[in-house]
Design a protein around this motif. Sequence first.
Motif, PDB file in Angstrom:
ATOM      1  N   ALA A 192       0.818  -1.224   0.000  1.00 41.83           N
ATOM      2  CA  ALA A 192       0.000   0.000   0.000  1.00 41.83           C
ATOM      3  C   ALA A 192       0.846   1.266   0.000  1.00 41.83           C
ATOM      4  O   ALA A 192       0.544   2.219  -0.723  1.00 41.83           O
ATOM      5  CB  ALA A 192      -0.956  -0.007   1.188  1.00 41.83           C
ATOM      6  N   PHE A 193       1.911   1.268   0.767  1.00 47.11           N
ATOM      7  CA  PHE A 193       2.760   2.450   0.857  1.00 47.11           C
ATOM      8  C   PHE A 193       3.279   2.875  -0.513  1.00 47.11           C
ATOM      9  O   PHE A 193       3.270   4.054  -0.854  1.00 47.11           O
ATOM     10  CB  PHE A 193       3.927   2.176   1.818  1.00 47.11           C
ATOM     11  N   HIS A 194       3.695   1.922  -1.328  1.00 50.99           N
ATOM     12  CA  HIS A 194       4.245   2.239  -2.653  1.00 50.99           C
ATOM     13  C   HIS A 194       3.191   2.858  -3.574  1.00 50.99           C
ATOM     14  O   HIS A 194       3.461   3.832  -4.281  1.00 50.99           O
ATOM     15  CB  HIS A 194       4.837   0.993  -3.311  1.00 50.99           C
ATOM     16  N   ILE A 195       1.996   2.300  -3.551  1.00 47.10           N
ATOM     17  CA  ILE A 195       0.931   2.834  -4.404  1.00 47.10           C
ATOM     18  C   ILE A 195       0.499   4.208  -3.921  1.00 47.10           C
ATOM     19  O   ILE A 195       0.313   5.130  -4.729  1.00 47.10           O
ATOM     20  CB  ILE A 195      -0.256   1.853  -4.463  1.00 47.10           C
ATOM     21  N   MET A 196       0.360   4.384  -2.612  1.00 42.74           N
ATOM     22  CA  MET A 196      -0.048   5.686  -2.066  1.00 42.74           C
ATOM     23  C   MET A 196       0.954   6.779  -2.424  1.00 42.74           C
ATOM     24  O   MET A 196       0.554   7.892  -2.777  1.00 42.74           O
ATOM     25  CB  MET A 196      -0.204   5.599  -0.552  1.00 42.74           C
ATOM     26  N   ILE A 197       2.237   6.473  -2.350  1.00 41.90           N
ATOM     27  CA  ILE A 197       3.273   7.453  -2.707  1.00 41.90           C
ATOM     28  C   ILE A 197       3.136   7.855  -4.169  1.00 41.90           C
ATOM     29  O   ILE A 197       3.217   9.040  -4.511  1.00 41.90           O
ATOM     30  CB  ILE A 197       4.688   6.878  -2.436  1.00 41.90           C
ATOM     31  N   GLN A 198       2.916   6.875  -5.053  1.00 41.76           N
ATOM     32  CA  GLN A 198       2.762   7.174  -6.479  1.00 41.76           C
ATOM     33  C   GLN A 198       1.523   8.025  -6.751  1.00 41.76           C
ATOM     34  O   GLN A 198       1.569   8.971  -7.535  1.00 41.76           O
ATOM     35  CB  GLN A 198       2.686   5.874  -7.301  1.00 41.76           C
ATOM     36  N   LEU A 199       0.414   7.671  -6.113  1.00 41.38           N
ATOM     37  CA  LEU A 199      -0.816   8.432  -6.332  1.00 41.38           C
ATOM     38  C   LEU A 199      -0.660   9.875  -5.867  1.00 41.38           C
ATOM     39  O   LEU A 199      -1.176  10.800  -6.503  1.00 41.38           O
ATOM     40  CB  LEU A 199      -1.994   7.769  -5.620  1.00 41.38           C
ATOM     41  N   ASP A 200       0.059  10.075  -4.776  1.00 46.69           N
ATOM     42  CA  ASP A 200       0.278  11.423  -4.258  1.00 46.69           C
ATOM     43  C   ASP A 200       1.324  12.182  -5.070  1.00 46.69           C
ATOM     44  O   ASP A 200       1.064  13.279  -5.559  1.00 46.69           O
ATOM     45  CB  ASP A 200       0.696  11.351  -2.796  1.00 46.69           C
ATOM     46  N   SER A 201       2.491  11.595  -5.250  1.00 44.33           N
ATOM     47  CA  SER A 201       3.588  12.341  -5.886  1.00 44.33           C
ATOM     48  C   SER A 201       3.465  12.433  -7.402  1.00 44.33           C
ATOM     49  O   SER A 201       3.735  13.479  -7.982  1.00 44.33           O
ATOM     50  CB  SER A 201       4.938  11.729  -5.510  1.00 44.33           C
ATOM     51  N   ARG A 202       3.049  11.367  -8.037  1.00 46.51           N
ATOM     52  CA  ARG A 202       2.995  11.359  -9.506  1.00 46.51           C
ATOM     53  C   ARG A 202       1.716  11.987 -10.062  1.00 46.51           C
ATOM     54  O   ARG A 202       1.738  12.708 -11.050  1.00 46.51           O
ATOM     55  CB  ARG A 202       3.134   9.926  -9.992  1.00 46.51           C
TER      56      ARG A 202
END
Length: 85
Positions: free
Chosen positions: A27-37
């Motif tokens: 989850a952490f990896h997907i959340m970071i992408q959704l926020d930053s990218r």
Amino acid sequence: MKGLLLTAIITLTGTAAIAQQVNCAPAFHIMIQLDSRYKESVRDTQDRNGVILEMWANSENGTWTFTARDDSGAMCVLGHGKDYH
């Protein structure tokens, strides 16, 4: 971990074909992408028998992502798009 989440997705969607197209990761990896990218943030959250369904969206550029996650730390992207299409 992924098996339990995919079983929940099949139960929620009613079809294995949709679950086969799902992309899962911690989850952490997907959340970071959704926020930053994509600059998306959570707009709605629902708990369906331990599976957390979330709608992420960016109102400025119109992107959206629909995710499911469980308490094991797995998150799956169920769908995504732009301008709610």
